[in-house]
Motif scaffolding. Structure first.
Motif, PDB file in Angstrom:
ATOM      1  N   LYS A 120      36.424 -21.911  17.120  1.00 33.43           N
ATOM      2  CA  LYS A 120      35.014 -21.638  17.385  1.00 33.43           C
ATOM      3  C   LYS A 120      34.882 -20.779  18.636  1.00 33.43           C
ATOM      4  O   LYS A 120      35.661 -20.923  19.582  1.00 33.43           O
ATOM      5  CB  LYS A 120      34.235 -22.935  17.596  1.00 33.43           C
ATOM      6  N   ILE A 121      33.877 -19.917  18.614  1.00 34.02           N
ATOM      7  CA  ILE A 121      33.535 -19.119  19.791  1.00 34.02           C
ATOM      8  C   ILE A 121      32.063 -19.364  20.105  1.00 34.02           C
ATOM      9  O   ILE A 121      31.308 -19.841  19.251  1.00 34.02           O
ATOM     10  CB  ILE A 121      33.785 -17.612  19.561  1.00 34.02           C
ATOM     11  N   GLN A 122      31.682 -19.030  21.340  1.00 35.08           N
ATOM     12  CA  GLN A 122      30.275 -19.183  21.690  1.00 35.08           C
ATOM     13  C   GLN A 122      29.874 -18.161  22.740  1.00 35.08           C
ATOM     14  O   GLN A 122      30.706 -17.649  23.478  1.00 35.08           O
ATOM     15  CB  GLN A 122      29.961 -20.587  22.183  1.00 35.08           C
ATOM     16  N   PHE A 123      28.570 -17.879  22.750  1.00 35.70           N
ATOM     17  CA  PHE A 123      27.982 -17.044  23.788  1.00 35.70           C
ATOM     18  C   PHE A 123      26.498 -17.354  23.845  1.00 35.70           C
ATOM     19  O   PHE A 123      25.950 -17.999  22.955  1.00 35.70           O
ATOM     20  CB  PHE A 123      28.244 -15.553  23.536  1.00 35.70           C
TER      21      PHE A 123
ATOM     22  N   VAL B 197      24.805 -19.354  20.887  1.00 30.79           N
ATOM     23  CA  VAL B 197      25.227 -18.892  19.562  1.00 30.79           C
ATOM     24  C   VAL B 197      26.671 -19.341  19.375  1.00 30.79           C
ATOM     25  O   VAL B 197      27.511 -19.118  20.248  1.00 30.79           O
ATOM     26  CB  VAL B 197      25.116 -17.358  19.447  1.00 30.79           C
ATOM     27  N   ILE B 198      26.963 -19.991  18.256  1.00 31.05           N
ATOM     28  CA  ILE B 198      28.306 -20.485  17.975  1.00 31.05           C
ATOM     29  C   ILE B 198      28.777 -19.910  16.646  1.00 31.05           C
ATOM     30  O   ILE B 198      28.031 -19.870  15.672  1.00 31.05           O
ATOM     31  CB  ILE B 198      28.340 -22.028  17.927  1.00 31.05           C
ATOM     32  N   GLY B 199      30.033 -19.468  16.639  1.00 29.78           N
ATOM     33  CA  GLY B 199      30.612 -18.911  15.433  1.00 29.78           C
ATOM     34  C   GLY B 199      31.990 -19.484  15.163  1.00 29.78           C
ATOM     35  O   GLY B 199      32.611 -20.078  16.051  1.00 29.78           O
TER      36      GLY B 199
ATOM     37  N   GLU C 283      25.761 -21.353  14.224  1.00 26.30           N
ATOM     38  CA  GLU C 283      24.539 -21.840  14.868  1.00 26.30           C
ATOM     39  C   GLU C 283      23.983 -20.759  15.783  1.00 26.30           C
ATOM     40  O   GLU C 283      24.733 -20.057  16.445  1.00 26.30           O
ATOM     41  CB  GLU C 283      24.829 -23.067  15.740  1.00 26.30           C
ATOM     42  N   GLY C 284      22.652 -20.652  15.816  1.00 25.67           N
ATOM     43  CA  GLY C 284      22.007 -19.765  16.776  1.00 25.67           C
ATOM     44  C   GLY C 284      21.754 -18.350  16.298  1.00 25.67           C
ATOM     45  O   GLY C 284      21.412 -17.485  17.102  1.00 25.67           O
ATOM     46  N   LEU C 285      21.884 -18.100  15.007  1.00 18.06           N
ATOM     47  CA  LEU C 285      21.659 -16.750  14.494  1.00 18.06           C
ATOM     48  C   LEU C 285      20.244 -16.259  14.805  1.00 18.06           C
ATOM     49  O   LEU C 285      20.027 -15.073  15.037  1.00 18.06           O
ATOM     50  CB  LEU C 285      21.930 -16.694  12.991  1.00 18.06           C
ATOM     51  N   ALA C 286      19.285 -17.164  14.850  1.00 20.51           N
ATOM     52  CA  ALA C 286      17.893 -16.776  15.133  1.00 20.51           C
ATOM     53  C   ALA C 286      17.772 -16.054  16.471  1.00 20.51           C
ATOM     54  O   ALA C 286      16.951 -15.149  16.616  1.00 20.51           O
ATOM     55  CB  ALA C 286      16.989 -18.005  15.105  1.00 20.51           C
ATOM     56  N   ALA C 287      18.606 -16.426  17.440  1.00 20.19           N
ATOM     57  CA  ALA C 287      18.558 -15.751  18.751  1.00 20.19           C
ATOM     58  C   ALA C 287      18.890 -14.270  18.618  1.00 20.19           C
ATOM     59  O   ALA C 287      18.353 -13.436  19.346  1.00 20.19           O
ATOM     60  CB  ALA C 287      19.529 -16.422  19.724  1.00 20.19           C
ATOM     61  N   LEU C 288      19.760 -13.935  17.679  1.00 23.31           N
ATOM     62  CA  LEU C 288      20.168 -12.543  17.496  1.00 23.31           C
ATOM     63  C   LEU C 288      19.150 -11.728  16.714  1.00 23.31           C
ATOM     64  O   LEU C 288      19.278 -10.513  16.618  1.00 23.31           O
ATOM     65  CB  LEU C 288      21.528 -12.487  16.795  1.00 23.31           C
ATOM     66  N   GLN C 289      18.129 -12.385  16.171  1.00 24.27           N
ATOM     67  CA  GLN C 289      17.091 -11.655  15.448  1.00 24.27           C
ATOM     68  C   GLN C 289      16.131 -10.945  16.401  1.00 24.27           C
ATOM     69  O   GLN C 289      15.383 -10.070  15.992  1.00 24.27           O
ATOM     70  CB  GLN C 289      16.316 -12.596  14.507  1.00 24.27           C
ATOM     71  N   GLN C 290      16.185 -11.314  17.689  1.00 23.81           N
ATOM     72  CA  GLN C 290      15.365 -10.629  18.685  1.00 23.81           C
ATOM     73  C   GLN C 290      15.904  -9.220  18.877  1.00 23.81           C
ATOM     74  O   GLN C 290      17.107  -9.020  18.936  1.00 23.81           O
ATOM     75  CB  GLN C 290      15.451 -11.334  20.047  1.00 23.81           C
ATOM     76  N   SER C 291      15.011  -8.252  18.993  1.00 23.62           N
ATOM     77  CA  SER C 291      15.485  -6.900  19.265  1.00 23.62           C
ATOM     78  C   SER C 291      15.793  -6.768  20.753  1.00 23.62           C
ATOM     79  O   SER C 291      15.334  -7.551  21.567  1.00 23.62           O
ATOM     80  CB  SER C 291      14.461  -5.860  18.821  1.00 23.62           C
ATOM     81  N   GLY C 292      16.626  -5.791  21.071  1.00 20.67           N
ATOM     82  CA  GLY C 292      16.997  -5.556  22.457  1.00 20.67           C
ATOM     83  C   GLY C 292      18.467  -5.810  22.685  1.00 20.67           C
ATOM     84  O   GLY C 292      19.211  -6.149  21.776  1.00 20.67           O
ATOM     85  N   SER C 293      18.871  -5.623  23.926  1.00 20.65           N
ATOM     86  CA  SER C 293      20.280  -5.804  24.274  1.00 20.65           C
ATOM     87  C   SER C 293      20.420  -6.850  25.362  1.00 20.65           C
ATOM     88  O   SER C 293      19.453  -7.190  26.037  1.00 20.65           O
ATOM     89  CB  SER C 293      20.886  -4.476  24.727  1.00 20.65           C
ATOM     90  N   ALA C 294      21.630  -7.339  25.505  1.00 22.36           N
ATOM     91  CA  ALA C 294      21.926  -8.328  26.544  1.00 22.36           C
ATOM     92  C   ALA C 294      23.416  -8.325  26.819  1.00 22.36           C
ATOM     93  O   ALA C 294      24.225  -8.073  25.925  1.00 22.36           O
ATOM     94  CB  ALA C 294      21.484  -9.725  26.111  1.00 22.36           C
ATOM     95  N   GLU C 295      23.758  -8.595  28.052  1.00 22.41           N
ATOM     96  CA  GLU C 295      25.166  -8.784  28.394  1.00 22.41           C
ATOM     97  C   GLU C 295      25.511 -10.233  28.088  1.00 22.41           C
ATOM     98  O   GLU C 295      24.792 -11.148  28.489  1.00 22.41           O
ATOM     99  CB  GLU C 295      25.390  -8.490  29.876  1.00 22.41           C
ATOM    100  N   VAL C 296      26.588 -10.434  27.344  1.00 23.62           N
ATOM    101  CA  VAL C 296      26.985 -11.786  26.961  1.00 23.62           C
ATOM    102  C   VAL C 296      28.452 -12.011  27.289  1.00 23.62           C
ATOM    103  O   VAL C 296      29.260 -11.087  27.274  1.00 23.62           O
ATOM    104  CB  VAL C 296      26.737 -12.080  25.462  1.00 23.62           C
ATOM    105  N   ARG C 297      28.772 -13.231  27.593  1.00 21.19           N
ATOM    106  CA  ARG C 297      30.155 -13.641  27.816  1.00 21.19           C
ATOM    107  C   ARG C 297      30.564 -14.475  26.616  1.00 21.19           C
ATOM    108  O   ARG C 297      29.992 -15.544  26.374  1.00 21.19           O
ATOM    109  CB  ARG C 297      30.280 -14.431  29.110  1.00 21.19           C
ATOM    110  N   ILE C 298      31.548 -13.988  25.883  1.00 18.71           N
ATOM    111  CA  ILE C 298      32.028 -14.685  24.687  1.00 18.71           C
ATOM    112  C   ILE C 298      33.249 -15.504  25.093  1.00 18.71           C
ATOM    113  O   ILE C 298      34.180 -14.996  25.722  1.00 18.71           O
ATOM    114  CB  ILE C 298      32.414 -13.683  23.583  1.00 18.71           C
ATOM    115  N   THR C 299      33.231 -16.782  24.744  1.00 22.63           N
ATOM    116  CA  THR C 299      34.328 -17.683  25.096  1.00 22.63           C
ATOM    117  C   THR C 299      34.750 -18.489  23.876  1.00 22.63           C
ATOM    118  O   THR C 299      33.983 -18.640  22.912  1.00 22.63           O
ATOM    119  CB  THR C 299      33.916 -18.669  26.213  1.00 22.63           C
ATOM    120  N   ARG C 300      35.943 -19.012  23.957  1.00 20.71           N
ATOM    121  CA  ARG C 300      36.429 -19.935  22.937  1.00 20.71           C
ATOM    122  C   ARG C 300      35.851 -21.304  23.230  1.00 20.71           C
ATOM    123  O   ARG C 300      35.782 -21.720  24.389  1.00 20.71           O
ATOM    124  CB  ARG C 300      37.956 -19.985  22.984  1.00 20.71           C
TER     125      ARG C 300
END
Length: 143
Positions: free
Chosen positions: A27-30, A37-39, A122-139
């Motif tokens: 699993k990863i998250q950011f 958001v979890i994948g 989980e959290g796909l709805a957060a990505l439906q927002q338009s725009g950009s963001a700096e994210v830190r992806i972690t395991r």
């Protein structure tokens, strides 16, 4: 003879089921605009190389209304992977020609050059927002 073959076949099925049951999904998250958001990642060479890059900070931005994209610091291994998919909503993919990460916000047509890395759980709805963001992806540890 048939009984022996059936028994062998059943034993093989039990063995495969036990091996698969012991595997853990990575699993990863950011966080995207304050939402987690979890994948889950698939087990392929490109996904393993992506996982080895983590933790990783990237800028996620819109690419049309279809996907969020982020540029990776290095190209991923495309060997032994299917280099074309028909992305579904929530798929995490790698686009070979550009070397970028793509998270699909909606379904898209069959696309050569895409390798599926995983999918958002989980959290796909957060990505439906338009725009950009700096994210830190972690395991995600301690699964």
């Amino acid at each position: 003879m048939r009984t022996a073959i059936r028994t062998l076949f059943l034993l093989m099925l039990v063995f495969v089921a036990n091996v698969n049951a012991g595997e853990k999904t990575v699993k990863i998250q950011f966080n995207y605009h304050g939402k987690t958001v979890i994948g889950s990642l698939e087990d392929n060479p490109a996904s393993r190389e992506f996982l080895a890059m983590l933790p990783l900070t990237v800028k996620m931005e819109d690419y049309g209304a279809v996907e969020k994209v982020a540029w990776l610091p290095d190209k991923l291994n495309k060997a032994n992977t299917l280099p074309a998919i028909t992305p579904a909503t929530g798929d995490i993919a790698y686009y070979i020609p550009w070397g970028n990460l793509a998270i699909f916000r909606q379904e898209f047509r069959h696309s050569p050059g895409l390798i599926k890395l995983g999918r958002i759980d989980e959290g796909l709805a957060a990505l439906q927002q338009s725009g950009s963001a700096e994210v830190r992806i972690t395991r995600v540890e301690n699964q």
